[in-house]
Design a protein around this motif. Structure first.
Motif, PDB file in Angstrom:
ATOM      1  N   GLN A   1       3.983 -27.353 -13.285  1.00 30.48           N
ATOM      2  CA  GLN A   1       4.178 -28.402 -12.240  1.00 30.48           C
ATOM      3  C   GLN A   1       5.267 -27.689 -11.298  1.00 30.48           C
ATOM      4  O   GLN A   1       5.478 -28.161 -10.223  1.00 30.48           O
ATOM      5  N   LEU A   2       6.344 -27.219 -11.967  1.00 27.77           N
ATOM      6  CA  LEU A   2       7.252 -26.756 -11.155  1.00 27.77           C
ATOM      7  C   LEU A   2       6.938 -25.456 -10.152  1.00 27.77           C
ATOM      8  O   LEU A   2       7.355 -25.466  -8.975  1.00 27.77           O
ATOM      9  N   GLU A   3       5.961 -24.500 -10.646  1.00 30.82           N
ATOM     10  CA  GLU A   3       5.427 -23.786  -9.809  1.00 30.82           C
ATOM     11  C   GLU A   3       4.767 -24.466  -8.476  1.00 30.82           C
ATOM     12  O   GLU A   3       5.010 -24.041  -7.352  1.00 30.82           O
ATOM     13  N   TYR A   4       4.086 -25.543  -8.570  1.00 25.39           N
ATOM     14  CA  TYR A   4       3.089 -26.044  -7.622  1.00 25.39           C
ATOM     15  C   TYR A   4       4.275 -26.672  -6.421  1.00 25.39           C
ATOM     16  O   TYR A   4       4.271 -26.651  -5.529  1.00 25.39           O
ATOM     17  N   SER A   5       5.261 -27.440  -7.131  1.00 26.09           N
ATOM     18  CA  SER A   5       6.156 -27.866  -6.325  1.00 26.09           C
ATOM     19  C   SER A   5       6.982 -26.929  -5.405  1.00 26.09           C
ATOM     20  O   SER A   5       7.297 -27.141  -4.437  1.00 26.09           O
ATOM     21  N   TRP A   6       7.359 -26.017  -5.873  1.00 17.83           N
ATOM     22  CA  TRP A   6       8.104 -24.960  -5.216  1.00 17.83           C
ATOM     23  C   TRP A   6       7.290 -24.185  -4.224  1.00 17.83           C
ATOM     24  O   TRP A   6       7.727 -23.962  -3.132  1.00 17.83           O
ATOM     25  N   ILE A   7       6.067 -23.775  -4.328  1.00 13.88           N
ATOM     26  CA  ILE A   7       5.143 -23.162  -3.494  1.00 13.88           C
ATOM     27  C   ILE A   7       4.793 -24.365  -2.307  1.00 13.88           C
ATOM     28  O   ILE A   7       4.725 -24.064  -0.951  1.00 13.88           O
ATOM     29  N   LYS A   8       4.933 -25.604  -2.575  1.00 12.62           N
ATOM     30  CA  LYS A   8       4.538 -26.613  -1.663  1.00 12.62           C
ATOM     31  C   LYS A   8       5.796 -26.655  -0.757  1.00 12.62           C
ATOM     32  O   LYS A   8       5.849 -26.935   0.356  1.00 12.62           O
ATOM     33  N   GLU A   9       7.105 -26.364  -1.372  1.00 10.90           N
ATOM     34  CA  GLU A   9       8.159 -26.779  -0.667  1.00 10.90           C
ATOM     35  C   GLU A   9       8.882 -25.505   0.274  1.00 10.90           C
ATOM     36  O   GLU A   9       9.038 -25.648   1.308  1.00 10.90           O
ATOM     37  N   TYR A  10       8.344 -24.417  -0.408  1.00 12.34           N
ATOM     38  CA  TYR A  10       8.988 -23.190   0.263  1.00 12.34           C
ATOM     39  C   TYR A  10       7.899 -22.436   1.134  1.00 12.34           C
ATOM     40  O   TYR A  10       7.923 -21.672   2.030  1.00 12.34           O
ATOM     41  N   ASP A  11       6.469 -22.776   0.865  1.00 12.60           N
ATOM     42  CA  ASP A  11       5.539 -21.932   1.312  1.00 12.60           C
ATOM     43  C   ASP A  11       5.662 -20.552   1.582  1.00 12.60           C
ATOM     44  O   ASP A  11       5.540 -19.855   2.493  1.00 12.60           O
ATOM     45  N   PRO A  12       5.589 -19.740   0.223  1.00 13.92           N
ATOM     46  CA  PRO A  12       6.094 -18.293   0.378  1.00 13.92           C
ATOM     47  C   PRO A  12       4.724 -17.861   0.927  1.00 13.92           C
ATOM     48  O   PRO A  12       3.801 -17.906   0.643  1.00 13.92           O
ATOM     49  N   ARG A  13       5.276 -16.673   1.635  1.00 16.53           N
ATOM     50  CA  ARG A  13       4.231 -15.736   2.210  1.00 16.53           C
ATOM     51  C   ARG A  13       3.139 -14.800   1.464  1.00 16.53           C
ATOM     52  O   ARG A  13       2.115 -14.666   1.879  1.00 16.53           O
ATOM     53  N   PHE A  14       3.550 -14.489   0.139  1.00 20.27           N
ATOM     54  CA  PHE A  14       2.987 -13.941  -0.493  1.00 20.27           C
ATOM     55  C   PHE A  14       2.076 -14.528  -1.834  1.00 20.27           C
ATOM     56  O   PHE A  14       1.356 -14.122  -2.334  1.00 20.27           O
ATOM     57  N   ASN A  15       2.274 -15.728  -1.648  1.00 21.43           N
ATOM     58  CA  ASN A  15       1.299 -16.723  -2.446  1.00 21.43           C
ATOM     59  C   ASN A  15      -0.013 -17.127  -1.896  1.00 21.43           C
ATOM     60  O   ASN A  15       0.013 -17.237  -0.570  1.00 21.43           O
ATOM     61  N   VAL A  16      -0.897 -17.322  -2.617  1.00 18.28           N
ATOM     62  CA  VAL A  16      -2.397 -17.489  -2.066  1.00 18.28           C
ATOM     63  C   VAL A  16      -2.251 -18.946  -1.498  1.00 18.28           C
ATOM     64  O   VAL A  16      -1.693 -19.840  -2.315  1.00 18.28           O
ATOM     65  N   LYS A  17      -2.786 -19.107  -0.205  1.00 19.08           N
ATOM     66  CA  LYS A  17      -2.775 -20.557   0.361  1.00 19.08           C
ATOM     67  C   LYS A  17      -3.892 -20.876   0.542  1.00 19.08           C
ATOM     68  O   LYS A  17      -4.792 -20.303   1.478  1.00 19.08           O
ATOM     69  N   TYR A  18      -4.490 -22.132   0.259  1.00 15.68           N
ATOM     70  CA  TYR A  18      -5.821 -22.577   0.570  1.00 15.68           C
ATOM     71  C   TYR A  18      -5.685 -23.463   1.730  1.00 15.68           C
ATOM     72  O   TYR A  18      -5.091 -24.454   1.611  1.00 15.68           O
ATOM     73  N   ARG A  19      -6.436 -23.104   2.905  1.00 19.35           N
ATOM     74  CA  ARG A  19      -6.369 -23.837   4.177  1.00 19.35           C
ATOM     75  C   ARG A  19      -7.691 -24.304   4.423  1.00 19.35           C
ATOM     76  O   ARG A  19      -8.690 -23.447   4.539  1.00 19.35           O
ATOM     77  N   ASP A  20      -7.951 -25.805   4.716  1.00 16.27           N
ATOM     78  CA  ASP A  20      -9.164 -26.078   5.109  1.00 16.27           C
ATOM     79  C   ASP A  20      -9.624 -25.324   6.203  1.00 16.27           C
ATOM     80  O   ASP A  20      -9.072 -25.144   7.400  1.00 16.27           O
TER      81      ASP A  20
END
Length: 649
Positions: free
Chosen positions: A80-99
């Motif tokens: 849960q915390l990992e998801y919250s931080w990814i959403k908050e910080y938008d880190p460049r090296f994390n996978v991001k799913y974009r429509d």
């Protein structure tokens, strides 16, 4: 670039409990967020020898300047915390799913006094029930138009609703029976709320009771001789059935499930999901993601579920079907159950209808990835930008309108082949593709093979140019066939698959032939670096660069073409191996046999007379071939070719 040892925590400082960690760069920006069952071994793995790390991980740890962590009680909390931080910080090296596009939803605003049915996009709102997503907004409007006969729920905007109430006259839908006209008091708020709830139940898959109710009322009206009312109810049943026909039944057991599938290559992944409610496909959605970290299919699935259901916890169904289970599948399932408030079955279907549906979704994902690459590569403006970027980055005298790429394929030094693919104006020119059977001796390596291939290709170019006796031949046209000669056109840019060693080998070949007008680069797979001859440092193009994307497409196509040829050679080699052990049957006659019959299977079915009709095959040899191929596997007899007699062991 930072040295990871400068910010490495002391081993005793890192706790062993579950937690979430963040890497920050020198400006304090979070560039990567991760979670771990035990923080100490996970973080220690980032600070091993940098050369042993995956290339993308190398880039991340050398970009970072510090690391910090937060300890949590359970692995579900870490998720849960990992998801919250990814959403908050938008880190460049994390996978991001974009429509890959914006999908419309059918929304019912149940939080309002008079709920409204409408098409909505964008962020979800509290108190609103959503159905979909749908591929097209017109599909939603067609469905709503059919259902308003049976469920006349308000569809007008707040302004229209207020004006109708002020003037005491409903809009057109109220007059034609497709709105219950709560604006003028034809129904009470409670009655209109009940209509909206029935509409939502029907859309959620509880369709049977409404059809059965209308059929019962139609029979009652008919028995009471109220034929006009019965006809109206008959038309309402037809409208419901037409609405149901718009969504295909894929699972007979009225399953509620989301079915995910992925298609991926080394750089990108395409995701498709089918939303199945009540056994029917209610919506479809797709994403394309760029892989900016070292992730496998299991990690992609975990990140996908986080982002899909983290934004819409109310959308979690009873079943989530995926192509591969996440590494921490039990924790992910527990997290989903916490969002839904009920049990969630997270699994990989193995057989039956659900497996067949997953395979359908996988085909859609594969087509989506191909379409994404085709659209990106086929756009004229994009191709022009790519060629201009390459000209500027590589300091070329002109845009590389013709690019040739070379790749070598082998199996432990055997069956060595190479490919040459051609891109003109940023698009593949498949008629110009060429392949090489490398003649290098045993013990040579990629550099020697690359040198041989480049030498052979450009020597042919020089020979054809030297033989040109008129303008037509000088322009690369064969006067006998009227077609372009095989190696008539020199490229503006040669790309080799590899780093400095392969580039140096290709440069030597061009230098030995005296060719100076052709530019040369190498594309290394590790960090997608571009190497120029004689340079100690590579040219690093941004990952978003269209020029880099074009080089990657050229390199991947050369690799595919080389692998295809290598497999053909291996297959041919294995086919002829059944004939290798026949004494006296050399390569020339083996080739003649296979060419005559077309395959080893047809040769095995032939008799002695048919085999003897092949040029160069006498009666004794024909008998030996038939005896060898009819013998049990592994029992090839020795034959005296002068007499045809089978020799004893």
């Amino acid at each position: 670039m930072a040295d990871p040892s400068t910010y490495r925590p002391a081993p005793g400082e890192i706790p062993v409990e579950p937690g979430v960690y963040r890497f920050r760069d020198e400006h304090g920006r979070v560039i990567y967020v991760g979670k771990a069952k035990s923080l100490r071994p996970r973080l220690s793995s980032y600070f091993q020898d940098v050369s042993a790390l995956h290339p993308r991980t190398q880039t991340m740890v050398t970009t970072a300047a510090s690391v910090e962590w937060t300890v949590v009680a359970t692995e579900v909390e870490a998720l849960q915390l990992e998801y919250s931080w990814i959403k908050e910080y938008d880190p460049r090296f994390n996978v991001k799913y974009r429509d890959d596009k914006s999908y419309p939803y059918l929304a019912v605003t149940m939080g309002e006094e008079f709920p409204r049915v409408q098409v909505m996009r964008g962020a979800k709102r509290k108190g609103t029930r959503y159905f979909g997503p749908y591929a097209h907004a017109w599909a939603i409007r067609e469905t709503v138009d059919l259902l308003l006969r049976v469920f006349p729920v308000r569809t007008c905007s707040s302004g229209v609703f207020r004006r109708a109430g002020q003037v005491g006259r409903p809009c057109l839908l109220g007059y034609i029976g497709k709105c219950s006209a709560p604006c003028v008091g034809r129904v009470t708020p409670e009655e209109h709320q009940a209509l909206a709830e029935d509409f939502c139940d029907f859309m959620a898959g509880n369709t049977g009771r409404f059809v059965r109710r209308l059929e019962r009322e139609m029979r009652e009206a008919s028995s009471e001789l109220e034929f006009e009312r019965a006809a109206r109810l008959r038309d309402d049943i037809g409208a419901l059935n037409r609405a149901l026909e718009k969504s295909a039944v894929v699972l007979a057991d009225a399953t509620d499930a989301d079915v995910f599938a992925l298609a991926e290559d080394e750089l990108e992944a395409a995701v498709q999901v089918f939303h199945v409610r009540g056994g029917r496909i209610r919506g479809q959605r797709g994403w394309v993601v760029e892989k900016v970290e070292d992730v496998g299919t299991d990690d992609l699935v975990e990140h996908l579920l986080q982002q899909v259901y983290g934004e819409s916890p109310e959308a979690v169904p009873r079943e989530v079907l995926v192509p591969a289970l996440p590494r921490d599948s039990h924790e992910v399932a527990a997290w989903l159950e916490g969002l839904r408030g009920a049990r969630v079955d997270l699994r990989v279907p193995q057989r039956g209808d659900k497996r067949a549906l997953l395979e359908t979704v996988e085909r859609n994902a594969g087509q989506a990835l191909n379409l994404h690459k085709t659209r990106r590569g086929g756009d004229l403006t994009t191709r022009s930008v790519a060629l201009k970027e390459l000209q500027d980055a590589l300091d070329l005298p002109e845009a590389p309108l013709r690019i040739e790429c070379y790749d070598v394929s082998n199996l432990q030094g055997t069956e060595v082949v190479a490919s040459m693919v051609v891109f003109e104006d940023g698009l593949p020119r498949k008629s110009e593709y060429r392949r090489f059977a490398v003649r290098g001796t045993e013990g040579q390596d990629d550099t020697a093979w690359m040198n041989e291939v480049i030498t052979r290709r450009f020597r042919r170019y020089l020979d054809e140019r030297a033989e040109a006796s008129d303008v037509e031949i000088a322009q690369g046209i064969d006067p006998e066939t009227g077609r372009p000669q095989k190696f008539a056109y020199p490229p503006q840019l040669v790309v080799v698959d590899g780093g400095p060693p392969q580039v140096a080998a290709a440069a030597r070949a061009l230098s030995d032939l005296g060719i100076e007008e052709v530019s040369l680069v190498g594309l290394a797979k590790r960090l997608e670096e571009v190497w120029l001859p004689g340079d100690d440092h590579p040219v690093v193009l941004p990952r978003s660069s269209e020029g880099l994307y074009l080089l990657q497409r050229v390199r991947d196509e050369a690799h595919r073409f080389a692998i295809t040829y290598h497999r053909q050679r291996r297959s041919r080699s294995m086919t002829t191996s059944a004939l290798d052990s026949i004494p006296g049957l050399g390569p020339t006659r083996r080739t003649a046999l296979l060419k005559h019959f077309g395959s080893l299977k047809k040769l095995k079915a032939a008799d002695v007379e048919a085999v003897g009709q092949v040029a160069g095959i006498g009666p004794a040899t024909a008998q030996a071939v038939v005896d060898a191929l009819s013998a049990p596997s592994g029992a090839v007899p020795a034959v005296n070719l002068s007499t045809g007699e089978v020799l004893d062991d």
